[in-house]
Scaffold this active site. Structure first.
Site, PDB file in Angstrom:
ATOM      1  N   CYS A   1      -0.856   5.890  10.514  1.00 15.88           N
ATOM      2  CA  CYS A   1       0.318   5.178  11.017  1.00 15.88           C
ATOM      3  C   CYS A   1      -0.086   3.862  11.677  1.00 15.88           C
ATOM      4  CB  CYS A   1       1.058   6.034  12.041  1.00 15.88           C
ATOM      5  SG  CYS A   1       1.797   7.510  11.344  1.00 15.88           S
TER       6      CYS A   1
ATOM      7  N   CYS B   1       5.733  -5.791  15.505  1.00 14.57           N
ATOM      8  CA  CYS B   1       5.354  -4.839  16.556  1.00 14.57           C
ATOM      9  C   CYS B   1       3.871  -5.015  16.850  1.00 14.57           C
ATOM     10  CB  CYS B   1       5.649  -3.409  16.103  1.00 14.57           C
ATOM     11  SG  CYS B   1       7.397  -3.117  15.753  1.00 14.57           S
TER      12      CYS B   1
ATOM     13  N   CYS C   1       5.712  -7.173   6.917  1.00 14.75           N
ATOM     14  CA  CYS C   1       6.811  -6.771   7.792  1.00 14.75           C
ATOM     15  C   CYS C   1       7.091  -7.886   8.789  1.00 14.75           C
ATOM     16  CB  CYS C   1       6.465  -5.482   8.536  1.00 14.75           C
ATOM     17  SG  CYS C   1       7.810  -4.830   9.558  1.00 14.75           S
TER      18      CYS C   1
ATOM     19  N   CYS D   1       1.010  -2.612  15.449  1.00 15.72           N
ATOM     20  CA  CYS D   1       1.053  -2.268  14.028  1.00 15.72           C
ATOM     21  C   CYS D   1       0.355  -3.355  13.214  1.00 15.72           C
ATOM     22  CB  CYS D   1       2.504  -2.112  13.579  1.00 15.72           C
ATOM     23  SG  CYS D   1       2.687  -1.805  11.800  1.00 15.72           S
TER      24      CYS D   1
ATOM     25  N   CYS E   1       3.676   8.463   1.385  1.00 15.48           N
ATOM     26  CA  CYS E   1       4.132   7.466   2.350  1.00 15.48           C
ATOM     27  C   CYS E   1       4.359   6.161   1.584  1.00 15.48           C
ATOM     28  CB  CYS E   1       3.097   7.287   3.458  1.00 15.48           C
ATOM     29  SG  CYS E   1       3.577   6.084   4.727  1.00 15.48           S
TER      30      CYS E   1
ATOM     31  N   SER F   1      11.267   4.679  15.841  1.00 16.76           N
ATOM     32  CA  SER F   1      10.032   4.310  16.530  1.00 16.76           C
ATOM     33  C   SER F   1      10.399   3.731  17.895  1.00 16.76           C
ATOM     34  CB  SER F   1       9.246   3.289  15.704  1.00 16.76           C
ATOM     35  OG  SER F   1       8.808   3.856  14.495  1.00 16.76           O
ATOM     36  N   LEU F   2      10.380   4.577  18.907  1.00 10.35           N
ATOM     37  CA  LEU F   2      10.826   4.165  20.240  1.00 10.35           C
ATOM     38  C   LEU F   2       9.662   3.571  21.043  1.00 10.35           C
ATOM     39  CD1 LEU F   2      13.467   4.209  21.894  1.00 10.35           C
ATOM     40  CD2 LEU F   2      12.695   6.389  22.873  1.00 10.35           C
ATOM     41  N   HIS F   3       8.656   4.362  21.331  1.00 14.38           N
ATOM     42  CA  HIS F   3       7.385   3.941  21.936  1.00 14.38           C
ATOM     43  C   HIS F   3       7.475   3.475  23.387  1.00 14.38           C
ATOM     44  CE1 HIS F   3       6.001   4.521  17.933  1.00 14.38           C
ATOM     45  NE2 HIS F   3       6.524   3.409  17.463  1.00 14.38           N
TER      46      HIS F   3
ATOM     47  N   GLU G   1       0.832  -1.200   0.000  1.00 20.60           N
ATOM     48  CA  GLU G   1       0.000   0.000   0.000  1.00 20.60           C
ATOM     49  C   GLU G   1       0.871   1.256   0.000  1.00 20.60           C
ATOM     50  OE1 GLU G   1      -4.155  -1.375   2.055  1.00 20.60           O
ATOM     51  OE2 GLU G   1      -2.516  -0.919   3.420  1.00 20.60           O
TER      52      GLU G   1
ATOM     53  N   GLY H   1       6.531  -2.315   6.022  1.00 24.02           N
ATOM     54  CA  GLY H   1       7.884  -2.843   6.084  1.00 24.02           C
ATOM     55  C   GLY H   1       8.825  -2.020   6.945  1.00 24.02           C
TER      56      GLY H   1
END
Length: 362
Positions: free
Chosen positions: A325, A109, A105, A112, A98, A206-208, A85, A153
């Site tokens: 996202c 995570c 992927c 996601c 984007c 991407s820490l989160h 996509e 990905g």
């Protein structure tokens, strides 16, 4: 099949028989984003031959628009039957694309949708570049000004293809590297190699979560590359590129919006002199948790700013069409069976871990 986006100028000259014909082709494709059959500076017969011998790699299956039509999402099929996509976000005078770098992927995570769906395959440089070409074409008459590698990905797990594509996007589409953002969950060898590419990109990590126990619970790769290794690699990135790191933080109620999480994130952000992007959590079917309330997000932002950390709250675009996202999951089409990531991520999946030349052959 070969793609026009695989051709460098020498190859294009060889195919077309003259340098000026290669210039005409490249101007039509990259400056004007024309279909090859509409590049009227080329003879009609030559255009037909190019269209037959070098068909586009991405087969458009669907295109979905938000209610106000400012965000559109394309579902493409690539060789092998996999789906990817691409999202286009339009503003009054410009647009941002984007871009996906893999079908599926392997990072798994938990919040996601793409990671929940598993891994299909890496995309080629031509498949990545064609997404930019298609987005530029769709954005007209707006200028495609920004590219974010935040689609499907993990870009740095497909290092070779991504590195080649980045150089060519800058060179051919005349998009400044400073307007390209590459997002990673922390593939340390990829960050280290990208710092040597000579491209002043924006790196978004991407820490989160800012402690290893919490981060490993939502990002399995953290077990291989824990936070300290990621932060040290980011320090090397900043030293090599003089570019500020962005830290991505998806706001999850009761998990990473607490005073403890604020203190932990502040410590890392100040150490890196990083900019923090707070992301309101977008709903995905496989992650049934609550995103932080708007008041909690704004309070968290104020806490960071009071501690001297630059921080913004990302506006959500495309949530209604599963284009925001973490939502890209190809739910409106079937796809081939994909490899589910296991506890040990293989080198075939983490392609960026394998040493690769820092110079790009074109």
């Amino acid at each position: 099949m070969p793609s026009l986006f695989d051709l460098d100028r020498a190859a294009a000259e060889s195919v077309l028989g003259a340098r000026y014909r290669a210039d005409q082709l490249f101007e039509g494709l990259f400056d004007k984003a024309l279909p090859v059959t509409d590049i009227t500076s080329l003879p009609a017969r030559l255009r037909m031959e190019l269209a037959d011998e070098f068909p586009l790699s991405l087969k458009e299956l669907t295109v979905t628009a938000s209610d106000d039509a400012t965000t559109r999402k394309w579902l493409y099929e690539v060789d092998g039957g996999h789906r990817i996509e691409t999202v286009l976000m339009e503003y009054p005078q410009r647009a941002t694309a984007c871009i996906s770098t893999q079908a599926g992927c392997a990072m798994a995570c938990s919040f996601c949708a793409t990671g929940q769906g598993g891994f299909g395959r890496h995309l080629s440089p031509a498949e990545i570049i064609e997404q930019v070409y298609r987005a530029k074409q769709a954005a007209l008459p707006r200028r495609l000004s920004n590219i974010v590698l935040m689609g499907m990905g993990e870009p740095l797990a497909n290092y070779r293809s991504v590195a080649v594509a980045l150089h060519l996007i800058v060179e051919r589409f005349n998009i400044s590297a400073r307007r390209i953002t590459i997002s990673t969950v922390g593939v340390v060898p990829g960050i280290d190699r990208l710092a040597l590419e000579g491209l002043p990109l924006t790196l978004a990590v991407s820490l989160h979560a800012a402690n290893d126990e919490d981060r490993s619970s939502i990002i399995p790769l953290n077990r291989r590359y824990p936070i300290e290794r990621v932060v040290t690699s980011c320090e090397g990135w900043t030293k090599a590129t003089s570019r500020r790191i962005s830290l991505e933080w998806a706001m999850i109620d009761g998990f990473n919006d607490t005073p403890k999480a604020l203190t932990e994130l502040t410590t890392i952000a100040r150490r890196l002199r990083a900019h923090v992007n707070l992301i309101p959590l977008n709903p995905t079917p496989g992650y049934l948790v609550q995103g932080s309330t708007r008041d909690r997000v704004l309070a968290f932002q104020r806490g960071l700013q009071d501690s001297g950390v630059r921080c913004t709250v990302r506006s959500t675009r495309g949530q209604a069409i599963d284009a925001a996202c973490g939502q890209l999951a190809m739910r409106n089409a079937t796809r081939p069976r994909q490899k589910r990531p296991t506890g040990s991520l293989s080198s075939a999946v983490l392609e960026g871990v394998v040493p690769v030349p820092t110079s790009i052959r074109r």
